[in-house]
Design a protein around this motif. Structure first.
Motif, PDB file in Angstrom:
ATOM      1  N   LEU A  85       1.014  -1.099   0.155  1.00  0.00           N
ATOM      2  CA  LEU A  85       0.152  -0.056   0.069  1.00  0.00           C
ATOM      3  C   LEU A  85       0.808   1.266  -0.102  1.00  0.00           C
ATOM      4  O   LEU A  85       1.837   1.378   0.808  1.00  0.00           O
ATOM      5  CB  LEU A  85      -0.857  -0.221   1.200  1.00  0.00           C
ATOM      6  CG  LEU A  85      -1.578  -1.241   1.409  1.00  0.00           C
ATOM      7  CD1 LEU A  85      -2.626  -1.128   2.884  1.00  0.00           C
ATOM      8  CD2 LEU A  85      -2.841  -1.186   0.351  1.00  0.00           C
ATOM      9  N   SER A  86       0.715   1.955  -0.958  1.00  0.00           N
ATOM     10  CA  SER A  86       1.505   3.437  -0.766  1.00  0.00           C
ATOM     11  C   SER A  86       0.696   4.587  -0.775  1.00  0.00           C
ATOM     12  O   SER A  86      -0.241   4.871  -1.333  1.00  0.00           O
ATOM     13  CB  SER A  86       2.176   3.513  -2.351  1.00  0.00           C
ATOM     14  OG  SER A  86       2.797   4.666  -2.664  1.00  0.00           O
ATOM     15  N   VAL A  87       1.596   5.480   0.283  1.00  0.00           N
ATOM     16  CA  VAL A  87       0.980   6.651   0.186  1.00  0.00           C
ATOM     17  C   VAL A  87       2.051   7.686  -0.035  1.00  0.00           C
ATOM     18  O   VAL A  87       3.031   7.743   0.711  1.00  0.00           O
ATOM     19  CB  VAL A  87       0.644   6.903   2.176  1.00  0.00           C
ATOM     20  CG1 VAL A  87       0.066   8.336   2.216  1.00  0.00           C
ATOM     21  CG2 VAL A  87      -0.447   5.895   2.414  1.00  0.00           C
ATOM     22  N   GLU A  88       1.643   8.477  -1.027  1.00  0.00           N
ATOM     23  CA  GLU A  88       2.915   9.265  -1.598  1.00  0.00           C
ATOM     24  C   GLU A  88       2.039  10.731  -1.654  1.00  0.00           C
ATOM     25  O   GLU A  88       1.082  11.132  -2.183  1.00  0.00           O
ATOM     26  CB  GLU A  88       3.056   8.911  -3.156  1.00  0.00           C
ATOM     27  CG  GLU A  88       4.001   9.707  -3.710  1.00  0.00           C
ATOM     28  CD  GLU A  88       4.152   9.144  -5.270  1.00  0.00           C
ATOM     29  OE1 GLU A  88       3.464   9.898  -6.158  1.00  0.00           O
ATOM     30  OE2 GLU A  88       4.797   8.455  -5.237  1.00  0.00           O
ATOM     31  N   VAL A 144      -2.204  13.841  -2.033  1.00  0.00           N
ATOM     32  CA  VAL A 144      -1.533  12.574  -1.447  1.00  0.00           C
ATOM     33  C   VAL A 144      -2.238  11.548  -2.309  1.00  0.00           C
ATOM     34  O   VAL A 144      -3.324  11.682  -2.722  1.00  0.00           O
ATOM     35  CB  VAL A 144      -2.051  12.487  -0.139  1.00  0.00           C
ATOM     36  CG1 VAL A 144      -3.346  12.488   0.354  1.00  0.00           C
ATOM     37  CG2 VAL A 144      -1.325  11.157   0.417  1.00  0.00           C
ATOM     38  N   VAL A 145      -1.359  10.664  -2.876  1.00  0.00           N
ATOM     39  CA  VAL A 145      -1.869   9.791  -3.883  1.00  0.00           C
ATOM     40  C   VAL A 145      -1.741   8.548  -3.263  1.00  0.00           C
ATOM     41  O   VAL A 145      -0.816   7.847  -2.584  1.00  0.00           O
ATOM     42  CB  VAL A 145      -1.004   9.783  -5.169  1.00  0.00           C
ATOM     43  CG1 VAL A 145      -1.388   8.616  -6.221  1.00  0.00           C
ATOM     44  CG2 VAL A 145      -1.010  10.912  -5.923  1.00  0.00           C
ATOM     45  N   PHE A 146      -2.976   7.671  -3.007  1.00  0.00           N
ATOM     46  CA  PHE A 146      -3.196   6.333  -2.426  1.00  0.00           C
ATOM     47  C   PHE A 146      -3.000   5.283  -3.649  1.00  0.00           C
ATOM     48  O   PHE A 146      -3.736   5.441  -4.631  1.00  0.00           O
ATOM     49  CB  PHE A 146      -4.263   6.209  -1.712  1.00  0.00           C
ATOM     50  CG  PHE A 146      -4.439   7.069  -0.473  1.00  0.00           C
ATOM     51  CD1 PHE A 146      -3.950   6.698   0.654  1.00  0.00           C
ATOM     52  CD2 PHE A 146      -4.874   8.421  -0.740  1.00  0.00           C
ATOM     53  CE1 PHE A 146      -4.126   7.555   1.775  1.00  0.00           C
ATOM     54  CE2 PHE A 146      -5.033   9.250   0.294  1.00  0.00           C
ATOM     55  CZ  PHE A 146      -4.503   8.722   1.867  1.00  0.00           C
ATOM     56  N   ARG A 147      -2.345   4.340  -3.474  1.00  0.00           N
ATOM     57  CA  ARG A 147      -2.305   3.428  -4.542  1.00  0.00           C
ATOM     58  C   ARG A 147      -2.035   1.944  -3.927  1.00  0.00           C
ATOM     59  O   ARG A 147      -1.214   1.906  -2.764  1.00  0.00           O
ATOM     60  CB  ARG A 147      -1.280   3.463  -5.555  1.00  0.00           C
ATOM     61  CG  ARG A 147       0.228   3.487  -5.394  1.00  0.00           C
ATOM     62  CD  ARG A 147       1.173   3.952  -6.511  1.00  0.00           C
ATOM     63  NE  ARG A 147       0.748   4.889  -7.215  1.00  0.00           N
ATOM     64  CZ  ARG A 147       1.314   6.043  -7.192  1.00  0.00           C
ATOM     65  NH1 ARG A 147       2.375   6.401  -6.442  1.00  0.00           N
ATOM     66  NH2 ARG A 147       0.790   7.187  -7.807  1.00  0.00           N
ATOM     67  N   PHE A 148      -2.235   0.752  -4.676  1.00  0.00           N
ATOM     68  CA  PHE A 148      -1.882  -0.449  -4.089  1.00  0.00           C
ATOM     69  C   PHE A 148      -1.122  -1.254  -5.255  1.00  0.00           C
ATOM     70  O   PHE A 148      -1.517  -1.237  -6.355  1.00  0.00           O
ATOM     71  CB  PHE A 148      -3.126  -1.229  -3.445  1.00  0.00           C
ATOM     72  CG  PHE A 148      -4.355  -0.853  -4.149  1.00  0.00           C
ATOM     73  CD1 PHE A 148      -4.668  -1.694  -5.192  1.00  0.00           C
ATOM     74  CD2 PHE A 148      -5.296  -0.112  -3.566  1.00  0.00           C
ATOM     75  CE1 PHE A 148      -5.975  -1.552  -5.845  1.00  0.00           C
ATOM     76  CE2 PHE A 148      -6.387  -0.103  -4.217  1.00  0.00           C
ATOM     77  CZ  PHE A 148      -6.919  -0.762  -5.256  1.00  0.00           C
ATOM     78  N   TYR A 149      -0.264  -1.910  -4.923  1.00  0.00           N
ATOM     79  CA  TYR A 149       0.450  -2.758  -5.780  1.00  0.00           C
ATOM     80  C   TYR A 149      -0.136  -4.435  -5.523  1.00  0.00           C
ATOM     81  O   TYR A 149      -0.021  -4.787  -4.552  1.00  0.00           O
ATOM     82  CB  TYR A 149       1.780  -2.810  -5.520  1.00  0.00           C
ATOM     83  CG  TYR A 149       2.490  -1.302  -5.778  1.00  0.00           C
ATOM     84  CD1 TYR A 149       2.695  -0.957  -7.307  1.00  0.00           C
ATOM     85  CD2 TYR A 149       2.642  -0.633  -4.945  1.00  0.00           C
ATOM     86  CE1 TYR A 149       2.915   0.259  -7.446  1.00  0.00           C
ATOM     87  CE2 TYR A 149       3.172   0.830  -5.210  1.00  0.00           C
ATOM     88  CZ  TYR A 149       3.432   1.160  -6.493  1.00  0.00           C
ATOM     89  OH  TYR A 149       3.857   2.522  -6.674  1.00  0.00           O
ATOM     90  N   LEU A 150      -0.794  -4.872  -6.675  1.00  0.00           N
ATOM     91  CA  LEU A 150      -1.325  -6.234  -6.578  1.00  0.00           C
ATOM     92  C   LEU A 150      -0.464  -7.243  -6.909  1.00  0.00           C
ATOM     93  O   LEU A 150      -0.748  -8.486  -6.631  1.00  0.00           O
ATOM     94  CB  LEU A 150      -2.615  -6.315  -7.435  1.00  0.00           C
ATOM     95  CG  LEU A 150      -3.747  -5.191  -7.098  1.00  0.00           C
ATOM     96  CD1 LEU A 150      -4.909  -5.383  -8.124  1.00  0.00           C
ATOM     97  CD2 LEU A 150      -4.214  -5.492  -5.731  1.00  0.00           C
TER      98      LEU A 150
END
Length: 161
Positions: A85-88, A144-150
């Motif tokens: 889970l990424s919070v950038e 703030v960008v929320f992303r997830f790596y599957l």
């Protein structure tokens, strides 16, 4: 594994139903905040209201917004194997002070998400074990960008660049 567009679809609608492709879809409407997943499944959210102007401490309204938004965002992965889970936090300035503030804000969001009593244990545990935080320079800034790596391949590709 779901495609990025199906992840964006689930983020915005909560279902896997086939729908016409759109570049951005509302993701946070059910959470009471305005957020949209882009074609990659990333969800940018404005920093206004999460923090005071030059602070890395979440405001009460920022905590409430995250309490509403994070479960909706996290549950968009329903059943997927999430690798990270990424919070950038993105900044428009390249000076060290702006980047330091952005890094502290990203860490504050991760820390809050890993401990927030309003979030269920699955979301808190995921943030404790799989969260990454970072800073990126972007002309738009103040996001703030929320992303997830599957999958591991997507994570390797993102960190190699």
């Amino acid at each position: 594994m779901a495609s990025a567009s199906s992840v964006a679809r689930r983020t915005s609608t909560g279902s896997d139903a086939e729908r016409p492709e759109r570049p951005e879809r509302p993701a946070g409407r059910t959470a009471g905040i305005a957020a949209a997943a882009n074609a990659d499944g990333d969800v940018p959210l404005g920093l206004n209201g999460l923090f005071n102007e030059s602070s890395a401490i979440l405001t009460k309204s920022g905590q409430q917004a995250l309490d509403a938004f994070l479960p909706v965002w996290y549950n968009a992965t329903s059943g997927e194997s999430v690798q990270a889970l990424s919070v950038e936090v993105q900044v428009s300035d390249s000076d060290d002070e702006a980047r330091d503030l952005a890094a502290r804000r990203a860490m504050a969001i991760v820390k809050y998400a890993s401990e927030a009593p309003a979030l269920d244990e699955a979301v808190r545990a995921a943030f404790r074990s799989k969260a990454l935080s970072g800073v990126r320079q972007n002309a738009d800034g103040n996001l703030v960008v929320f992303r997830f790596y599957l999958g591991n391949d997507a994570l390797r590709e993102a960190t190699a660049g």
